[in-house]
Design an enzyme around this catalytic site. Structure first.
Site, short mmCIF file in Angstrom:
data_model
loop_
_atom_site.label_atom_id
_atom_site.label_comp_id
_atom_site.label_asym_id
_atom_site.label_seq_id
_atom_site.Cartn_x
_atom_site.Cartn_y
_atom_site.Cartn_z
N CYS A 178 0.86 -1.18 0.00
CA CYS A 178 0.00 0.00 0.00
C CYS A 178 0.90 1.23 0.00
CB CYS A 178 -0.96 -0.01 1.19
SG CYS A 178 -0.14 -0.03 2.80
N THR A 179 0.36 2.40 0.27
CA THR A 179 1.13 3.64 0.15
C THR A 179 2.30 3.70 1.14
OG1 THR A 179 -0.88 4.79 -0.53
CG2 THR A 179 1.00 6.15 0.10
#
Length: 322
Positions: A178-179
């Site tokens: 994810c980020t």
């Protein structure tokens, strides 16, 4: 780093006995250091993205690490010419990232953390599936090459997709990303709970991968939750994967529709942006509330009446009349 401001992205799963009291303490710390951004405080820990002058960010990180609860916090640090935010919000919530998985504690069990180099070395193996656990608007503008993406509008929909994943990939090694890493903590833990045996996560997320592994094979840009909207990650073999919402040409230029009632956030090329005056469709172009378009497609939220002390409820004992 030579630019005057830094942007910090971080999270820490660590129990906070009294989130509201700590929220006030943390709010005060941010005010003292002129930090701006968004911070979530809950019983399970902290999640923040903030910006400030380089020296103030250093003080902020030192103060955080001086607290035993947050001593191991991994800060992802980027540089900027200005603040990445215009306001400060420190809020208490039930979770530091909304998943609905309140029973999941990443401190008890979660996927194996992989360094960016370890992730890069594993991601192309035949027995591996790379899983993007972000929302559709995030992975539409950038994602790892050959990654499995999910059609979800927000992370709390992730648990609903696990059944489908299990049917297809239950015998594979699952590499989640994810980020910045926070969503993977609960996503990978939930996958383990649901019977997956070999689950891993990219430590530090896409942002750290770009910093330490050059962003190799991350296609497009990484969506971020500050005024930058999307940032470059890949310095090795960059490419553009998103398409203009209007004409379909390749474009990673993220735009908010100039019609505030619509406010759709999608890639729109510069040509279509000017032709539609910042709108995502002819209908939105003619909307009576359409905002003036300056060529960026980014609309700063109104700051009139903004008070950095809003929500800060600290009362000194000396102020209380006995």
């Amino acid at each position: 780093m030579s630019k005057p401001y830094h942007i910090l992205l971080y999270y820490c799963y660590s129990p906070i006995a009294d989130p509201e009291t700590y929220r006030e303490e943390h709010h005060l710390l941010c005010l003292e250091l002129n930090m701006l951004g968004r911070i979530i405080v809950s019983n399970e820990g902290l999640n923040g993205t903030v910006s400030g002058l380089k020296e103030n960010c250093e003080q902020y990180m030192q103060a955080m690490r001086a607290d035993p609860r947050f001593a191991k916090t991994d800060f992802k640090v980027d540089e900027s010419e200005t603040h990445a935010f215009t306001k400060l919000h420190v809020r208490t919530k039930a979770e530091i990232v909304h998943s609905g998985l309140l029973h999941v504690d990443p401190n008890v069990r979660t996927g194996v953390h992989l360094s960016p180099k370890e992730f890069r070395d594993m991601k192309d193996r035949e027995d591996v599936v790379v899983l993007d656990v972000r929302s559709d608007y995030e992975h539409s503008v950038g994602r790892f090459k050959n990654a499995v993406t999910l059609d979800i509008e927000n992370f709390r929909e992730f648990p609903e997709k696990v059944g489908e994943l299990k049917e297809k990939y239950k015998d594979k090694k699952i590499l989640t990303y994810c980020t910045g890493g926070i969503k993977c903590e609960k996503a990978s833990a939930f996958l383990l709970e649901q019977g997956f045996e070999n689950v891993y996560q990219l430590h530090g997320g896409i942002i750290k991968y770009g910093m330490e592994a050059g962003g190799e094979d991350f296609e497009g840009k990484c969506y971020v939750f500050d005024n930058r909207v999307a940032v470059e990650v890949n310095k090795v073999n960059p490419t553009v994967v998103s398409e203009c919402h209007v004409c379909g040409t390749k474009s990673d230029r993220m735009v908010n529709c100039a019609n505030p009632v619509c406010n759709l956030h999608v890639p729109i090329c510069e040509k279509c942006g000017w032709e539609l005056d910042g709108a995502c469709s002819p209908e939105c172009k003619e909307h009576p509330q359409k905002r003036p378009y300056d060529g960026t497609g980014y609309y700063q939220k109104e700051t009139n009446g903004y008070n950095p002390l809003k929500g800060f409820n600290r009362r000194k004992k000396s102020d209380v009349q006995v």
